[in-house]
Design a protein around this motif. Structure first.
Motif, PDB file in Angstrom:
ATOM      1  N   GLN A  97       6.479   1.371  11.390  1.00 44.96           N
ATOM      2  CA  GLN A  97       5.785   0.474  10.475  1.00 44.96           C
ATOM      3  C   GLN A  97       5.241  -0.747  11.209  1.00 44.96           C
ATOM      4  O   GLN A  97       4.128  -1.186  10.940  1.00 44.96           O
ATOM      5  CB  GLN A  97       6.672   0.038   9.320  1.00 44.96           C
ATOM      6  N   ASN A 131       0.835  -1.190   0.000  1.00 42.74           N
ATOM      7  CA  ASN A 131       0.000   0.000   0.000  1.00 42.74           C
ATOM      8  C   ASN A 131       0.877   1.250   0.000  1.00 42.74           C
ATOM      9  O   ASN A 131       2.100   1.166   0.001  1.00 42.74           O
ATOM     10  CB  ASN A 131      -0.954  -0.011   1.202  1.00 42.74           C
ATOM     11  N   ILE A 185       2.091   0.397  12.988  1.00 41.25           N
ATOM     12  CA  ILE A 185       0.987   0.590  12.051  1.00 41.25           C
ATOM     13  C   ILE A 185       0.446  -0.746  11.558  1.00 41.25           C
ATOM     14  O   ILE A 185      -0.769  -0.964  11.529  1.00 41.25           O
ATOM     15  CB  ILE A 185       1.431   1.469  10.853  1.00 41.25           C
ATOM     16  N   THR A 186       1.319  -1.657  11.171  1.00 40.94           N
ATOM     17  CA  THR A 186       0.843  -2.943  10.667  1.00 40.94           C
ATOM     18  C   THR A 186       0.209  -3.772  11.777  1.00 40.94           C
ATOM     19  O   THR A 186      -0.788  -4.455  11.542  1.00 40.94           O
ATOM     20  CB  THR A 186       1.969  -3.741   9.978  1.00 40.94           C
ATOM     21  N   ILE A 231      -5.365   3.379   6.798  1.00 32.27           N
ATOM     22  CA  ILE A 231      -4.009   3.064   6.362  1.00 32.27           C
ATOM     23  C   ILE A 231      -3.971   2.580   4.917  1.00 32.27           C
ATOM     24  O   ILE A 231      -3.087   2.947   4.156  1.00 32.27           O
ATOM     25  CB  ILE A 231      -3.388   1.998   7.297  1.00 32.27           C
ATOM     26  N   THR A 232      -4.942   1.774   4.534  1.00 32.92           N
ATOM     27  CA  THR A 232      -4.910   1.097   3.238  1.00 32.92           C
ATOM     28  C   THR A 232      -6.195   1.354   2.466  1.00 32.92           C
ATOM     29  O   THR A 232      -7.284   1.267   3.023  1.00 32.92           O
ATOM     30  CB  THR A 232      -4.764  -0.418   3.436  1.00 32.92           C
ATOM     31  N   SER A 292      -3.224  -2.260  12.215  1.00 35.54           N
ATOM     32  CA  SER A 292      -4.140  -2.550  11.104  1.00 35.54           C
ATOM     33  C   SER A 292      -4.594  -3.997  11.080  1.00 35.54           C
ATOM     34  O   SER A 292      -5.677  -4.291  10.575  1.00 35.54           O
ATOM     35  CB  SER A 292      -3.504  -2.167   9.768  1.00 35.54           C
ATOM     36  N   PHE A 296       1.451   3.368   2.343  1.00 37.58           N
ATOM     37  CA  PHE A 296       2.277   3.490   3.540  1.00 37.58           C
ATOM     38  C   PHE A 296       3.570   2.692   3.385  1.00 37.58           C
ATOM     39  O   PHE A 296       4.654   3.171   3.723  1.00 37.58           O
ATOM     40  CB  PHE A 296       1.495   3.012   4.771  1.00 37.58           C
ATOM     41  N   ASP A 297       3.476   1.484   2.843  1.00 41.54           N
ATOM     42  CA  ASP A 297       4.670   0.658   2.632  1.00 41.54           C
ATOM     43  C   ASP A 297       5.617   1.308   1.631  1.00 41.54           C
ATOM     44  O   ASP A 297       6.833   1.257   1.789  1.00 41.54           O
ATOM     45  CB  ASP A 297       4.277  -0.745   2.163  1.00 41.54           C
ATOM     46  N   ILE A 315       5.929   4.527   1.100  1.00 37.99           N
ATOM     47  CA  ILE A 315       6.546   5.667   1.785  1.00 37.99           C
ATOM     48  C   ILE A 315       7.706   5.196   2.657  1.00 37.99           C
ATOM     49  O   ILE A 315       8.780   5.797   2.658  1.00 37.99           O
ATOM     50  CB  ILE A 315       5.497   6.430   2.618  1.00 37.99           C
TER      51      ILE A 315
END
Length: 172
Positions: A78, A39, A81-82, A95-96, A85, A41-42, A44
């Motif tokens: 990260q 996504n 965040i993961t 986030i996605t 999520s 975020f990944d 970035i």
């Protein structure tokens, strides 16, 4: 401009080797997800890791320890965040992006194409890339959360359970 001092070159070689090894270790410790193409975020995080590596290599005001701290910060963020999520479903939509159905049973969904800014040419290209020459032979095309187009042949649609969770325009 072409050459300043040998000490600058030695610094780049020493810090570069240390930063490279550090980055590889951080990525191995944090798992495959850190560099996954999943996504925005990944993406970035991947770009930021590369930027940190370049800065640590070339900016004499940035020490290896500061680069390590930056690598660590991004990977910890990260992971947070993961983790969030995967355990707090409502956070996932922040986030996605959700995947979006762009074509169903050979019929392009004009509203979805317009909203996602995908052209018919891009849709046809994705279909051709799978070896299909006719949209009528395609059961579905989905714009995935990572920006790729997934093409499902009509004869492989089955009960279409793979489309669960895919956004569908109101007319789909």
């Amino acid at each position: 401009m072409w050459f300043d001092t040998w000490s600058d070159i030695v610094r780049i070689l020493a810090v570069g080797a240390a930063a490279y090894v550090t980055l590889v270790l951080v990525l191995r410790l944090t798992g495959k997800r850190t560099l996954a193409k999943l996504n925005a975020f990944d993406l970035i995080v991947s770009v930021a890791l590369g930027s940190i590596l370049a800065t640590a290599l070339l900016d004499t005001n940035v020490t290896w320890a500061e680069g390590l701290a930056a690598f660590g910060l991004l990977t910890v963020l990260q992971l947070v965040i993961t983790w969030t999520s995967t355990r707090v479903p409502s956070s996932r939509s922040v986030i996605t992006a959700k995947p979006t159905l762009l074509l169903r049973h050979g019929d392009p969904l004009e509203q979805a194409l317009r909203e996602e800014r995908v052209t018919m040419g891009e849709l046809r290209q994705a279909v051709r890339a799978t070896g299909n020459g006719d949209l009528a032979n395609v059961g579905a095309v989905v714009l995935e959360s990572d920006g790729t187009l997934s093409v499902i042949p009509a004869d492989k649609m089955g009960a279409a359970t793979a489309l669960d969770g895919v956004e569908r325009p109101s007319r789909a």
